[in-house]
Design an enzyme around this catalytic site. Structure first.
Site, PDB file in Angstrom:
ATOM      1  N   ASP A  38      24.524 -25.701   6.062  1.00 16.86           N
ATOM      2  CA  ASP A  38      25.206 -25.878   4.783  1.00 16.86           C
ATOM      3  C   ASP A  38      24.145 -26.420   3.812  1.00 16.86           C
ATOM      4  O   ASP A  38      23.118 -26.955   4.235  1.00 16.86           O
ATOM      5  CB  ASP A  38      26.331 -26.899   4.988  1.00 16.86           C
ATOM      6  CG  ASP A  38      27.045 -27.239   3.707  1.00 16.86           C
ATOM      7  OD1 ASP A  38      27.402 -26.318   2.973  1.00 16.86           O
ATOM      8  OD2 ASP A  38      27.241 -28.441   3.447  1.00 16.86           O
ATOM      9  N   LEU A  39      24.353 -26.260   2.534  1.00 24.92           N
ATOM     10  CA  LEU A  39      23.333 -26.735   1.585  1.00 24.92           C
ATOM     11  C   LEU A  39      23.737 -28.080   0.949  1.00 24.92           C
ATOM     12  O   LEU A  39      23.111 -29.117   1.195  1.00 24.92           O
ATOM     13  CB  LEU A  39      23.092 -25.670   0.497  1.00 24.92           C
ATOM     14  CG  LEU A  39      22.002 -26.092  -0.481  1.00 24.92           C
ATOM     15  CD1 LEU A  39      20.817 -25.146  -0.414  1.00 24.92           C
ATOM     16  CD2 LEU A  39      22.506 -26.110  -1.906  1.00 24.92           C
ATOM     17  N   ASP A  40      24.821 -28.036   0.151  1.00 21.54           N
ATOM     18  CA  ASP A  40      25.229 -29.246  -0.575  1.00 21.54           C
ATOM     19  C   ASP A  40      25.720 -30.310   0.404  1.00 21.54           C
ATOM     20  O   ASP A  40      26.701 -30.100   1.110  1.00 21.54           O
ATOM     21  CB  ASP A  40      26.341 -28.910  -1.568  1.00 21.54           C
ATOM     22  CG  ASP A  40      25.848 -27.977  -2.660  1.00 21.54           C
ATOM     23  OD1 ASP A  40      24.664 -28.048  -3.000  1.00 21.54           O
ATOM     24  OD2 ASP A  40      26.654 -27.194  -3.183  1.00 21.54           O
TER      25      ASP A  40
ATOM     26  N   THR B 293      23.905 -32.315  -4.019  1.00 19.80           N
ATOM     27  CA  THR B 293      24.254 -31.819  -5.351  1.00 19.80           C
ATOM     28  C   THR B 293      25.656 -32.271  -5.757  1.00 19.80           C
ATOM     29  O   THR B 293      26.088 -31.972  -6.873  1.00 19.80           O
ATOM     30  CB  THR B 293      24.222 -30.284  -5.381  1.00 19.80           C
ATOM     31  OG1 THR B 293      24.922 -29.833  -4.239  1.00 19.80           O
ATOM     32  CG2 THR B 293      22.813 -29.739  -5.387  1.00 19.80           C
TER      33      THR B 293
ATOM     34  N   LYS C 177      34.356 -30.553  -1.924  1.00 14.84           N
ATOM     35  CA  LYS C 177      33.136 -30.285  -1.146  1.00 14.84           C
ATOM     36  C   LYS C 177      33.321 -29.057  -0.258  1.00 14.84           C
ATOM     37  O   LYS C 177      34.304 -28.980   0.491  1.00 14.84           O
ATOM     38  CB  LYS C 177      32.764 -31.506  -0.297  1.00 14.84           C
ATOM     39  CG  LYS C 177      32.136 -32.591  -1.136  1.00 14.84           C
ATOM     40  CD  LYS C 177      31.587 -33.724  -0.285  1.00 14.84           C
ATOM     41  CE  LYS C 177      30.910 -34.756  -1.164  1.00 14.84           C
ATOM     42  NZ  LYS C 177      30.548 -35.963  -0.418  1.00 14.84           N
ATOM     43  N   GLY C 178      32.383 -28.150  -0.335  1.00 13.61           N
ATOM     44  CA  GLY C 178      32.439 -26.934   0.483  1.00 13.61           C
ATOM     45  C   GLY C 178      33.405 -25.880  -0.035  1.00 13.61           C
ATOM     46  O   GLY C 178      33.506 -24.800   0.520  1.00 13.61           O
TER      47      GLY C 178
ATOM     48  N   ARG D 190      33.662 -22.175  -6.192  1.00 14.98           N
ATOM     49  CA  ARG D 190      33.803 -22.563  -7.606  1.00 14.98           C
ATOM     50  C   ARG D 190      35.228 -22.310  -8.111  1.00 14.98           C
ATOM     51  O   ARG D 190      35.877 -23.200  -8.660  1.00 14.98           O
ATOM     52  CB  ARG D 190      32.792 -21.772  -8.439  1.00 14.98           C
ATOM     53  CG  ARG D 190      32.502 -22.387  -9.795  1.00 14.98           C
ATOM     54  CD  ARG D 190      31.450 -21.563 -10.520  1.00 14.98           C
ATOM     55  NE  ARG D 190      30.242 -21.390  -9.712  1.00 14.98           N
ATOM     56  CZ  ARG D 190      29.310 -20.467  -9.951  1.00 14.98           C
ATOM     57  NH1 ARG D 190      29.428 -19.640 -10.962  1.00 14.98           N
ATOM     58  NH2 ARG D 190      28.243 -20.374  -9.166  1.00 14.98           N
TER      59      ARG D 190
ATOM     60  N   SER E 147      25.919 -21.527   2.799  1.00 20.26           N
ATOM     61  CA  SER E 147      26.504 -22.382   1.769  1.00 20.26           C
ATOM     62  C   SER E 147      27.529 -21.606   0.949  1.00 20.26           C
ATOM     63  O   SER E 147      27.357 -20.411   0.712  1.00 20.26           O
ATOM     64  CB  SER E 147      25.385 -22.875   0.839  1.00 20.26           C
ATOM     65  OG  SER E 147      25.921 -23.429  -0.333  1.00 20.26           O
ATOM     66  N   ALA E 148      28.569 -22.326   0.505  1.00 20.41           N
ATOM     67  CA  ALA E 148      29.553 -21.716  -0.395  1.00 20.41           C
ATOM     68  C   ALA E 148      28.989 -21.546  -1.798  1.00 20.41           C
ATOM     69  O   ALA E 148      29.616 -20.920  -2.660  1.00 20.41           O
ATOM     70  CB  ALA E 148      30.799 -22.589  -0.447  1.00 20.41           C
ATOM     71  N   SER E 149      27.804 -22.104  -2.044  1.00 20.53           N
ATOM     72  CA  SER E 149      27.259 -22.110  -3.406  1.00 20.53           C
ATOM     73  C   SER E 149      26.513 -20.831  -3.764  1.00 20.53           C
ATOM     74  O   SER E 149      25.571 -20.430  -3.077  1.00 20.53           O
ATOM     75  CB  SER E 149      26.315 -23.292  -3.589  1.00 20.53           C
ATOM     76  OG  SER E 149      25.714 -23.208  -4.862  1.00 20.53           O
TER      77      SER E 149
ATOM     78  N   ASN F 210      24.662 -20.743  -6.154  1.00 22.53           N
ATOM     79  CA  ASN F 210      23.393 -21.245  -6.706  1.00 22.53           C
ATOM     80  C   ASN F 210      22.381 -21.605  -5.614  1.00 22.53           C
ATOM     81  O   ASN F 210      21.294 -22.105  -5.931  1.00 22.53           O
ATOM     82  CB  ASN F 210      23.655 -22.490  -7.563  1.00 22.53           C
ATOM     83  CG  ASN F 210      24.463 -22.158  -8.800  1.00 22.53           C
ATOM     84  OD1 ASN F 210      24.052 -21.323  -9.606  1.00 22.53           O
ATOM     85  ND2 ASN F 210      25.618 -22.774  -8.960  1.00 22.53           N
TER      86      ASN F 210
ATOM     87  N   LYS G  66      35.103 -21.053   3.334  1.00 28.57           N
ATOM     88  CA  LYS G  66      35.422 -22.125   4.286  1.00 28.57           C
ATOM     89  C   LYS G  66      36.812 -22.671   3.923  1.00 28.57           C
ATOM     90  O   LYS G  66      37.103 -22.778   2.737  1.00 28.57           O
ATOM     91  CB  LYS G  66      34.374 -23.247   4.159  1.00 28.57           C
ATOM     92  CG  LYS G  66      32.934 -22.775   4.412  1.00 28.57           C
ATOM     93  CD  LYS G  66      31.911 -23.835   3.990  1.00 28.57           C
ATOM     94  CE  LYS G  66      30.497 -23.290   4.072  1.00 28.57           C
ATOM     95  NZ  LYS G  66      29.454 -24.241   3.633  1.00 28.57           N
TER      96      LYS G  66
ATOM     97  N   GLU H  80      27.033 -29.251   8.935  1.00 25.15           N
ATOM     98  CA  GLU H  80      27.948 -29.351   7.783  1.00 25.15           C
ATOM     99  C   GLU H  80      28.253 -30.798   7.399  1.00 25.15           C
ATOM    100  O   GLU H  80      28.184 -31.683   8.246  1.00 25.15           O
ATOM    101  CB  GLU H  80      29.287 -28.709   8.150  1.00 25.15           C
ATOM    102  CG  GLU H  80      29.502 -27.310   7.634  1.00 25.15           C
ATOM    103  CD  GLU H  80      29.754 -27.239   6.125  1.00 25.15           C
ATOM    104  OE1 GLU H  80      29.952 -28.279   5.474  1.00 25.15           O
ATOM    105  OE2 GLU H  80      29.741 -26.124   5.583  1.00 25.15           O
ATOM    106  N   ASP H  81      28.610 -31.012   6.136  1.00 26.53           N
ATOM    107  CA  ASP H  81      29.043 -32.346   5.706  1.00 26.53           C
ATOM    108  C   ASP H  81      30.515 -32.376   5.311  1.00 26.53           C
ATOM    109  O   ASP H  81      31.063 -33.450   5.073  1.00 26.53           O
ATOM    110  CB  ASP H  81      28.211 -32.832   4.508  1.00 26.53           C
ATOM    111  CG  ASP H  81      28.535 -32.052   3.262  1.00 26.53           C
ATOM    112  OD1 ASP H  81      28.575 -30.801   3.328  1.00 26.53           O
ATOM    113  OD2 ASP H  81      28.777 -32.671   2.210  1.00 26.53           O
TER     114      ASP H  81
HETATM  115  P1  B16 Z   1      28.663 -23.023  -6.811  1.00 27.18           P
HETATM  116  P2  B16 Z   1      28.137 -26.097   0.252  1.00 27.18           P
HETATM  117  C1  B16 Z   1      29.557 -25.943  -2.035  1.00 27.18           C
HETATM  118  O1  B16 Z   1      28.341 -25.927  -1.350  1.00 27.18           O
HETATM  119  C2  B16 Z   1      29.811 -27.289  -2.692  1.00 27.18           C
HETATM  120  O2  B16 Z   1      30.002 -28.283  -1.713  1.00 27.18           O
HETATM  121  C3  B16 Z   1      31.041 -27.203  -3.549  1.00 27.18           C
HETATM  122  O3  B16 Z   1      31.282 -28.450  -4.191  1.00 27.18           O
HETATM  123  C4  B16 Z   1      30.840 -26.106  -4.608  1.00 27.18           C
HETATM  124  O4  B16 Z   1      31.994 -25.951  -5.419  1.00 27.18           O
HETATM  125  C5  B16 Z   1      30.550 -24.789  -3.885  1.00 27.18           C
HETATM  126  O5  B16 Z   1      29.397 -24.960  -3.069  1.00 27.18           O
HETATM  127  C6  B16 Z   1      30.309 -23.646  -4.847  1.00 27.18           C
HETATM  128  O6  B16 Z   1      29.143 -23.895  -5.552  1.00 27.18           O
HETATM  129  O7  B16 Z   1      29.553 -23.340  -7.950  1.00 27.18           O
HETATM  130  O8  B16 Z   1      27.241 -23.491  -6.999  1.00 27.18           O
HETATM  131  O9  B16 Z   1      28.734 -21.571  -6.392  1.00 27.18           O
HETATM  132  O10 B16 Z   1      28.540 -27.497   0.593  1.00 27.18           O
HETATM  133  O11 B16 Z   1      28.975 -25.021   0.938  1.00 27.18           O
HETATM  134  O12 B16 Z   1      26.661 -25.852   0.399  1.00 27.18           O
HETATM  135 MG    MG Z   2      28.401 -29.172   1.988  1.00 26.15          MG
END
Ligand code: B16
Ligand code: MG
Length: 219
Positions: A8-10, A16, A44-45, A48, A115-117, A119, A146, A170-171
């Site tokens: 996982d990233l964030d 972040t 978290k996780g 968006r 990661s769900a991000s 970014n 997730k 994961e966190d």
């Molecule tokens: P983005 P992870 C998740 O990352 C974040 O924990 C979560 O707060 C955020 O809304 C999601 O990514 C989407 O991120 O807006 O940058 O696409 O914990 O899965 O690495």
């Molecule tokens: Mg995370």
């Protein structure tokens, strides 16, 4: 044999959450919804759009906006978030992560970002760690976020190994649930009560090492 680590990233590679929080707090304020740090924990996780839906529901505005309006809110939040994260540097990599990535590289274990991000690639560039990873799963490419197992199954496939040959780190509770649903060993970072579903819980990333991951995988 353990063959790949799915990160996982964030909250695992870097923190972040504070930037997501500031961006959601400001958007919430514009909509008349108070997003505090306790509520931010629930995001978290979470993707968006799903985060926005949760905020709107929390504020009693679940049905007020059209899809186009919601997409505009997400874009606005993300533009603000991108401005905030530009100050990130390799100093923002969480403790223990770089030594672990070095160890994985030395022994030839695959490292994948799950990661769900959306970014994630840009953040890994800012942290200057992109080259340590064998792949990044595009969260837009998986059907369900997730706690569904999809992103971790895609991570194992990207590594070219079976789920049973992986460890997921994961966190977030939703992330641990996703790892376990994928049939993968879960190592969690954070509160042991919140993350009780994990096979091993570490208080923070400084306790991570290949030896700890192998031990968790073998048990
Ligand atoms: P983005 P992870 C998740 O990352 C974040 O924990 C979560 O707060 C955020 O809304 C999601 O990514 C989407 O991120 O807006 O940058 O696409 O914990 O899965 O690495
Ligand atoms: Mg995370």
């Amino acid at each position: 044999m353990l063959k790949a680590v799915l990160f996982d990233l964030d909250g695992v590679i870097t923190d972040t959450a504070k930037f997501h929080f500031l961006a959601w707090r400001d958007l919430g304020a514009e909509l008349g919804i108070t997003v505090d740090e306790a509520f931010n924990e629930e995001l978290k996780g979470v993707s968006r759009m799903d985060s926005l839906e949760r905020i709107l529901a929390f504020g009693g505005l679940a049905d007020k906006y059209s899809t186009a309006e919601k997409e505009a809110f997400c874009t606005k939040k993300n533009d603000h978030y991108l401005e905030l994260i530009q100050e990130m540097t390799p100093a923002d990599i969480l403790p223990g992560i770089l030594p672990l990535l070095e160890e994985l590289r030395e022994v030839g274990l695959k490292a994948i970002v799950t990661s769900a991000s959306k970014n994630a690639p840009g953040i890994l560039e800012l942290l200057q760690v992109k080259d340590y990873f064998d792949g990044i799963v595009d969260p837009a490419s998986v059907a369900a976020g997730k706690p569904a197992p999809d992103i971790f199954l895609a991570g194992a496939a990207l590594a070219g190994v079976q789920p049973a040959e992986c460890i997921g780190v994961e966190d977030a509770a939703s992330g641990v649930e996703a790892i376990k649903a994928a049939g993968i060993t879960a190592v969690a970072i954070g509160d042991a009560e919140v993350l009780a579903q994990a096979d091993r819980v570490l208080a923070d990333t400084s306790a991570l090492s290949l030896a700890v991951l192998r031990d968790a995988w073998e048990k």
